[in-house]
Scaffold this motif. Sequence first.
Motif, mmCIF file in Angstrom:
data_model
loop_
_atom_site.group_PDB
_atom_site.id
_atom_site.type_symbol
_atom_site.label_atom_id
_atom_site.label_comp_id
_atom_site.label_asym_id
_atom_site.label_seq_id
_atom_site.Cartn_x
_atom_site.Cartn_y
_atom_site.Cartn_z
ATOM 1 N N ILE A 187 -4.892 12.813 -4.759
ATOM 2 C CA ILE A 187 -4.126 12.579 -3.514
ATOM 3 C C ILE A 187 -2.639 12.577 -3.842
ATOM 4 N N ASP A 188 -1.902 13.508 -3.254
ATOM 5 C CA ASP A 188 -0.478 13.571 -3.609
ATOM 6 C C ASP A 188 0.435 13.245 -2.423
ATOM 7 N N VAL A 189 -0.094 12.485 -1.460
ATOM 8 C CA VAL A 189 0.691 12.104 -0.286
ATOM 9 C C VAL A 189 1.021 10.609 -0.397
ATOM 10 N N PRO A 190 2.270 10.207 -0.164
ATOM 11 C CA PRO A 190 2.554 8.770 -0.181
ATOM 12 C C PRO A 190 1.871 8.059 0.989
ATOM 13 N N VAL A 191 1.306 6.907 0.723
ATOM 14 C CA VAL A 191 0.596 6.177 1.794
ATOM 15 C C VAL A 191 1.070 4.715 1.830
ATOM 16 N N ASP A 192 0.896 4.084 3.004
ATOM 17 C CA ASP A 192 1.330 2.696 3.192
ATOM 18 C C ASP A 192 0.167 1.716 3.176
ATOM 19 N N LEU A 193 -1.030 2.226 3.439
ATOM 20 C CA LEU A 193 -2.224 1.372 3.500
ATOM 21 C C LEU A 193 -3.395 2.147 2.897
ATOM 22 N N VAL A 194 -4.202 1.460 2.091
ATOM 23 C CA VAL A 194 -5.439 2.058 1.589
ATOM 24 C C VAL A 194 -6.583 1.110 1.933
ATOM 25 N N VAL A 195 -7.618 1.650 2.586
ATOM 26 C CA VAL A 195 -8.793 0.848 2.915
ATOM 27 C C VAL A 195 -9.925 1.272 1.984
ATOM 28 N N VAL A 196 -10.394 0.315 1.182
ATOM 29 C CA VAL A 196 -11.382 0.616 0.144
ATOM 30 C C VAL A 196 -12.637 -0.230 0.374
ATOM 31 N N PRO A 197 -13.819 0.402 0.482
ATOM 32 C CA PRO A 197 -15.044 -0.391 0.604
ATOM 33 C C PRO A 197 -15.401 -1.046 -0.734
ATOM 34 N N ILE A 198 -15.913 -2.269 -0.665
ATOM 35 C CA ILE A 198 -16.223 -3.033 -1.885
ATOM 36 C C ILE A 198 -17.699 -3.406 -1.934
ATOM 37 N N GLY A 199 -18.362 -2.965 -3.008
ATOM 38 C CA GLY A 199 -19.712 -3.436 -3.324
ATOM 39 C C GLY A 199 -19.565 -4.442 -4.461
ATOM 40 N N VAL A 200 -19.615 -3.936 -5.713
ATOM 41 C CA VAL A 200 -19.302 -4.805 -6.855
ATOM 42 C C VAL A 200 -17.814 -4.767 -7.190
ATOM 43 N N GLY A 201 -17.075 -3.825 -6.592
ATOM 44 C CA GLY A 201 -15.627 -3.800 -6.761
ATOM 45 C C GLY A 201 -15.106 -2.833 -7.813
ATOM 46 N N SER A 202 -15.970 -1.983 -8.368
ATOM 47 C CA SER A 202 -15.471 -1.048 -9.391
ATOM 48 C C SER A 202 -14.587 0.036 -8.765
ATOM 49 N N LEU A 203 -14.975 0.536 -7.601
ATOM 50 C CA LEU A 203 -14.111 1.512 -6.916
ATOM 51 C C LEU A 203 -12.780 0.848 -6.535
#
Length: 348
Positions: A187-203
């Motif tokens: 991903i080479d676009v600057p971003v202000d927010l990232v939403v990440v799903p969490i299971g055990v949290g490795s991602l």
Amino acid sequence: MSYLVNPLRDPAWRPESGLEAQARELHESLPGYAPTPLHDLPSLAAELGLGRVLLKDESSRFGLPAFKALGAFWAAHWALAGRDPATLTLAAATEGNHGRAVARAAKLLGARAHIVIPAHTSPARAAAIAQEGAHVERIDGGYEDAVAHAARLAAGDVLVISDTSWPGYEEIPARVVEGYATMFAEIDVPVDLVVVPIGVGSLAAAAARHFRAGPGDGPFLLGLEPADAACALESARSGRLTTVPGPMRSTMAGLNCAEPSPAAWPLLAAAYDAFCAIDDAHVDWGMRRLASEGLDRGATSGGVVGGLRAHRASLPLPEDATALLILTEGVTDPAVFQAAVGRPHRTV
Ligand SMILES: Cc1ncc(COP(=O)(O)O)c(C=O)c1O
């Protein structure tokens, strides 16, 4: 539905260096490697009061319908280095996606695979793992019981490739996290927010390592979990790694985890600005919204879209902000998609 500003956030935290560059080199050398698409959804952005909504679409990664191959391939490659794969079995516990990726890695490398699944794993997910040539063992218990069962399989000729850690077992999960970095590096676009799903949290740990590596504050990191498996949110609330009781029944199957990976948790605690949780009504809304854009995707992908809508008002972001959502899976369970969207999914 809850939202928690992370009281443990440490703005000075920076990740230690890892083997991300080597993982990416491996990925790029493999047949079938291609960066996954980044979709721009202006109508969703307008609807949510944001400038841009970008969707990193992991619905086809090395031909598998989730991002997990990035971690499993690098970890398996690293674990097998210098050994004869024909004499080895790769073992893993899974809610579906990680196990399928480990099974594929074993097939590619010429090893066997033994994948342990919890009692409630859907027949579609179990069949997909078996189709990779793995021995699939369904145990009488939940995800954490499957992890413990897989850990006990470790032997001279059985290598456990787990995406979660436990005391004394940290190297392979660290490789898994490094493998996921390839997704963010694309991903080479600057971003202000990232939403990440969490299971055990490795991602989520991989996102923390990527987005907190540079100077400055970096984007707002929001972790998303199912309401009855909000182990990161509850850990942040209590100030230490916390196990949630369940039962965990979200259709976001890969997120039905009772506790964060101990190796991932300190990174999440330091790097995430907030954690939020949603119930499956928001997941279903997100799947329908994506489908209305021609994107038939799985529950976890719907969840990040529905979760952003559900919690938009809590986010301290201006109307011109750019949000990045990680769509971590395609339709990995057709029955779940059909129940939410009201029609069978279309394959593209
Ligand atoms: C589709 C999907 N999204 C997200 C996750 C969460 O990843 P992690 O367990 O590393 O937090 C998983 C885990 O299985 C998954 O299958």
